[in-house]
Design a protein around this motif. Sequence first.
Motif, PDB file in Angstrom:
ATOM      1  N   SER A 135      45.461  27.606 115.180  1.00 23.97           N
ATOM      2  CA  SER A 135      47.001  27.606 114.750  1.00 23.97           C
ATOM      3  C   SER A 135      46.288  27.105 113.668  1.00 23.97           C
ATOM      4  O   SER A 135      45.681  25.941 113.629  1.00 23.97           O
ATOM      5  N   LYS A 136      47.924  26.508 113.124  1.00 25.22           N
ATOM      6  CA  LYS A 136      48.398  25.315 112.447  1.00 25.22           C
ATOM      7  C   LYS A 136      49.658  25.067 112.066  1.00 25.22           C
ATOM      8  O   LYS A 136      50.702  25.297 113.033  1.00 25.22           O
ATOM      9  N   ASP A 137      49.706  23.339 112.242  1.00 22.22           N
ATOM     10  CA  ASP A 137      50.382  22.736 112.620  1.00 22.22           C
ATOM     11  C   ASP A 137      51.025  21.673 111.369  1.00 22.22           C
ATOM     12  O   ASP A 137      50.170  21.151 111.129  1.00 22.22           O
ATOM     13  N   ILE A 138      51.865  22.005 110.869  1.00 26.04           N
ATOM     14  CA  ILE A 138      52.998  21.155 109.691  1.00 26.04           C
ATOM     15  C   ILE A 138      53.379  20.037 110.249  1.00 26.04           C
ATOM     16  O   ILE A 138      54.557  20.452 110.796  1.00 26.04           O
ATOM     17  N   ARG A 139      53.219  19.208 110.358  1.00 23.20           N
ATOM     18  CA  ARG A 139      53.478  17.956 110.228  1.00 23.20           C
ATOM     19  C   ARG A 139      54.737  17.147 109.530  1.00 23.20           C
ATOM     20  O   ARG A 139      54.463  17.680 107.915  1.00 23.20           O
ATOM     21  N   PHE A 150      47.578  19.855 110.613  1.00 17.78           N
ATOM     22  CA  PHE A 150      46.125  20.456 111.430  1.00 17.78           C
ATOM     23  C   PHE A 150      46.215  21.152 111.761  1.00 17.78           C
ATOM     24  O   PHE A 150      46.700  22.587 111.656  1.00 17.78           O
ATOM     25  N   PHE A 151      44.413  21.756 111.369  1.00 16.64           N
ATOM     26  CA  PHE A 151      43.907  23.082 112.113  1.00 16.64           C
ATOM     27  C   PHE A 151      43.600  23.215 112.983  1.00 16.64           C
ATOM     28  O   PHE A 151      42.745  21.688 113.061  1.00 16.64           O
ATOM     29  N   GLU A 152      43.915  23.822 113.891  1.00 11.78           N
ATOM     30  CA  GLU A 152      43.115  23.785 115.534  1.00 11.78           C
ATOM     31  C   GLU A 152      42.249  25.437 115.762  1.00 11.78           C
ATOM     32  O   GLU A 152      42.807  26.002 115.182  1.00 11.78           O
ATOM     33  N   TYR A 153      41.396  24.941 116.921  1.00 13.36           N
ATOM     34  CA  TYR A 153      39.885  25.995 116.497  1.00 13.36           C
ATOM     35  C   TYR A 153      39.622  25.350 118.017  1.00 13.36           C
ATOM     36  O   TYR A 153      38.911  25.227 118.287  1.00 13.36           O
ATOM     37  N   GLY A 154      40.176  26.648 118.701  1.00 17.67           N
ATOM     38  CA  GLY A 154      39.800  26.923 120.644  1.00 17.67           C
ATOM     39  C   GLY A 154      38.177  26.749 120.712  1.00 17.67           C
ATOM     40  O   GLY A 154      37.750  27.707 119.737  1.00 17.67           O
ATOM     41  N   ARG A 190      42.323  17.291 110.186  1.00 23.20           N
ATOM     42  CA  ARG A 190      43.874  16.596 110.004  1.00 23.20           C
ATOM     43  C   ARG A 190      43.341  16.560 109.059  1.00 23.20           C
ATOM     44  O   ARG A 190      42.555  15.908 108.441  1.00 23.20           O
ATOM     45  N   PHE A 191      44.273  17.249 107.693  1.00 21.25           N
ATOM     46  CA  PHE A 191      44.751  17.134 106.831  1.00 21.25           C
ATOM     47  C   PHE A 191      45.438  16.218 106.201  1.00 21.25           C
ATOM     48  O   PHE A 191      46.762  15.806 106.479  1.00 21.25           O
ATOM     49  N   ASP A 192      45.477  15.249 104.582  1.00 25.21           N
ATOM     50  CA  ASP A 192      46.094  14.372 104.525  1.00 25.21           C
ATOM     51  C   ASP A 192      47.365  15.422 104.007  1.00 25.21           C
ATOM     52  O   ASP A 192      46.461  16.598 103.501  1.00 25.21           O
TER      53      ASP A 192
END
Length: 124
Positions: A76-80, A86-90, A111-113
């Motif tokens: 999953s990828k979360d854009i804030r 944020f990249f999320e890996y189970g 987390r990427f800036d």
Amino acid sequence: MRKFRFVIIGFWAAFTLVSCSEDIRIPGFEAQKWKEDPNGCHGEREKLLTALLKGRTELIGKNEMEIKTLLGKPDSKDIRTRGQIFFEYGVVGGNLCDPSSIAQPEILRIRFDALDRVTEVAVY
């Protein structure tokens, strides 16, 4: 003619940037096994997590493409706000793999800036 020169310079710059990037090497980490275990449902990611966390300093400062090359497409990828991604890996699938399970998944979050650089690697 001037436009043509800018195009040539642009291609040269892009080629130089791409060709100069090194593969991320983390001792004991097998990228192919990680990529073949989406959401951590087969248990391979859990086995590889210790090696990845030991080498987490190798990930700091890398960009999205370098991380995708190493770990594959994120689960999953979360854009804030403020350009954070944020990249999320189970890692341990829990109820992501078995909906009848009450176990919570274990997630590796990167987390990427706003400048597309890794600033944090953590497990939740």
